[in-house]
Motif scaffolding. Structure first.
Motif, mmCIF file in Angstrom:
data_model
loop_
_atom_site.group_PDB
_atom_site.id
_atom_site.type_symbol
_atom_site.label_atom_id
_atom_site.label_comp_id
_atom_site.label_asym_id
_atom_site.label_seq_id
_atom_site.Cartn_x
_atom_site.Cartn_y
_atom_site.Cartn_z
ATOM 1 N N GLN A 62 0.827 -1.205 0.000
ATOM 2 C CA GLN A 62 0.000 0.000 0.000
ATOM 3 C C GLN A 62 0.866 1.261 0.000
ATOM 4 N N GLN A 63 1.971 1.235 0.704
ATOM 5 C CA GLN A 63 2.845 2.404 0.770
ATOM 6 C C GLN A 63 3.515 2.671 -0.585
ATOM 7 N N GLN A 64 3.969 1.613 -1.279
ATOM 8 C CA GLN A 64 4.605 1.805 -2.586
ATOM 9 C C GLN A 64 3.625 2.395 -3.599
ATOM 10 N N PHE A 65 2.383 1.914 -3.585
ATOM 11 C CA PHE A 65 1.399 2.474 -4.514
ATOM 12 C C PHE A 65 1.010 3.886 -4.111
ATOM 13 N N GLY A 66 1.078 4.212 -2.816
ATOM 14 C CA GLY A 66 0.841 5.583 -2.374
ATOM 15 C C GLY A 66 1.907 6.528 -2.918
ATOM 16 N N ILE A 71 3.483 10.782 -7.025
ATOM 17 C CA ILE A 71 4.293 11.314 -8.132
ATOM 18 C C ILE A 71 3.476 11.497 -9.405
ATOM 19 N N GLY A 72 2.178 11.173 -9.358
ATOM 20 C CA GLY A 72 1.313 11.508 -10.472
ATOM 21 C C GLY A 72 0.904 10.359 -11.381
ATOM 22 N N VAL A 73 1.104 9.147 -10.973
ATOM 23 C CA VAL A 73 0.662 8.010 -11.788
ATOM 24 C C VAL A 73 -0.855 7.903 -11.665
ATOM 25 N N MET A 78 -2.054 2.303 -12.764
ATOM 26 C CA MET A 78 -1.957 1.467 -11.570
ATOM 27 C C MET A 78 -2.788 0.186 -11.721
ATOM 28 N N LYS A 79 -3.978 0.302 -12.328
ATOM 29 C CA LYS A 79 -4.784 -0.893 -12.562
ATOM 30 C C LYS A 79 -4.091 -1.845 -13.531
ATOM 31 N N SER A 80 -3.441 -1.286 -14.535
ATOM 32 C CA SER A 80 -2.714 -2.108 -15.493
ATOM 33 C C SER A 80 -1.565 -2.858 -14.826
ATOM 34 N N THR A 150 -5.282 1.774 -3.131
ATOM 35 C CA THR A 150 -5.632 3.190 -3.306
ATOM 36 C C THR A 150 -6.267 3.781 -2.054
ATOM 37 N N ARG A 151 -6.508 2.948 -1.056
ATOM 38 C CA ARG A 151 -7.065 3.429 0.202
ATOM 39 C C ARG A 151 -6.010 4.270 0.925
ATOM 40 N N LYS A 152 -6.448 5.324 1.522
ATOM 41 C CA LYS A 152 -5.526 6.198 2.268
ATOM 42 C C LYS A 152 -5.080 5.483 3.550
ATOM 43 N N ALA A 153 -3.773 5.483 3.777
ATOM 44 C CA ALA A 153 -3.236 4.808 4.962
ATOM 45 C C ALA A 153 -3.355 5.653 6.192
#
Length: 153
Positions: A62-66, A71-73, A78-80, A150-153
């Motif tokens: 979750q942190q890496q996707f955050g 950075i604007g992805v 992200m789904k891909s 994508t949930r906020k940590a």
């Protein structure tokens, strides 16, 4: 000339033959349902192991996707990434399971039973159902994985 003991003997043999033929004509129900239920249990056990493994990894990543989101992805990329990552986890068991099943069914059943032409279609139907169930689990996993990361940590 029919004596009492001979009448009784005939009635007993008639009764025995009726119960014998009646009990032989019925096939036991559990002999055919056990392999199917074991296959369904194995399918859902495999799917649940993969599903929960991916959910655990989603919470860990979750942190890496955050960071990627910061950075604007965008969500489409992200789904891909998630789909490709989960495809590498879901595809090998699916492909190997279908190949091994087809090979064993072809070798042991289809080659020996040639007087039942609908059997091949039935086998393909069962494999198609397995494929559809597995794809639905893959799609469900990707959606849940995306919601978790994508949930906020």
């Amino acid at each position: 000339m029919c004596t009492r003991s001979s009448r009784r003997r005939r009635a007993c043999t008639t009764l025995r033959s009726r119960t014998f033929t009646r009990s032989r004509s019925r096939a036991p129900r559990s002999c055919c349902s056990r392999p199917r239920s074991l296959a369904v249990i194995a399918l859902f056990a495999l799917a649940s192991v993969i599903y929960f493994k991916q959910l655990r990894e989603a919470t860990e990543e979750q942190q890496q996707f955050g960071i990627l989101r910061k950075i604007g992805v965008d969500n489409g990329v992200m789904k891909s990434v998630i789909r490709k990552k989960l495809l590498l986890v879901f595809a090998p068991p699916l492909v190997l399971g279908i190949l091994i099943s087809w090979t064993s069914i072809k070798t042991y059943i289809l080659d020996s039973v040639q007087d039942y032409p609908g059997l091949v279609g039935m086998v393909w139907g069962i494999m198609a159902a397995y494929f559809v169930i597995y794809i639905l689990l893959y799609v469900s996993s990707t959606n849940v994985y995306f919601r978790i990361v994508t949930r906020k940590a």
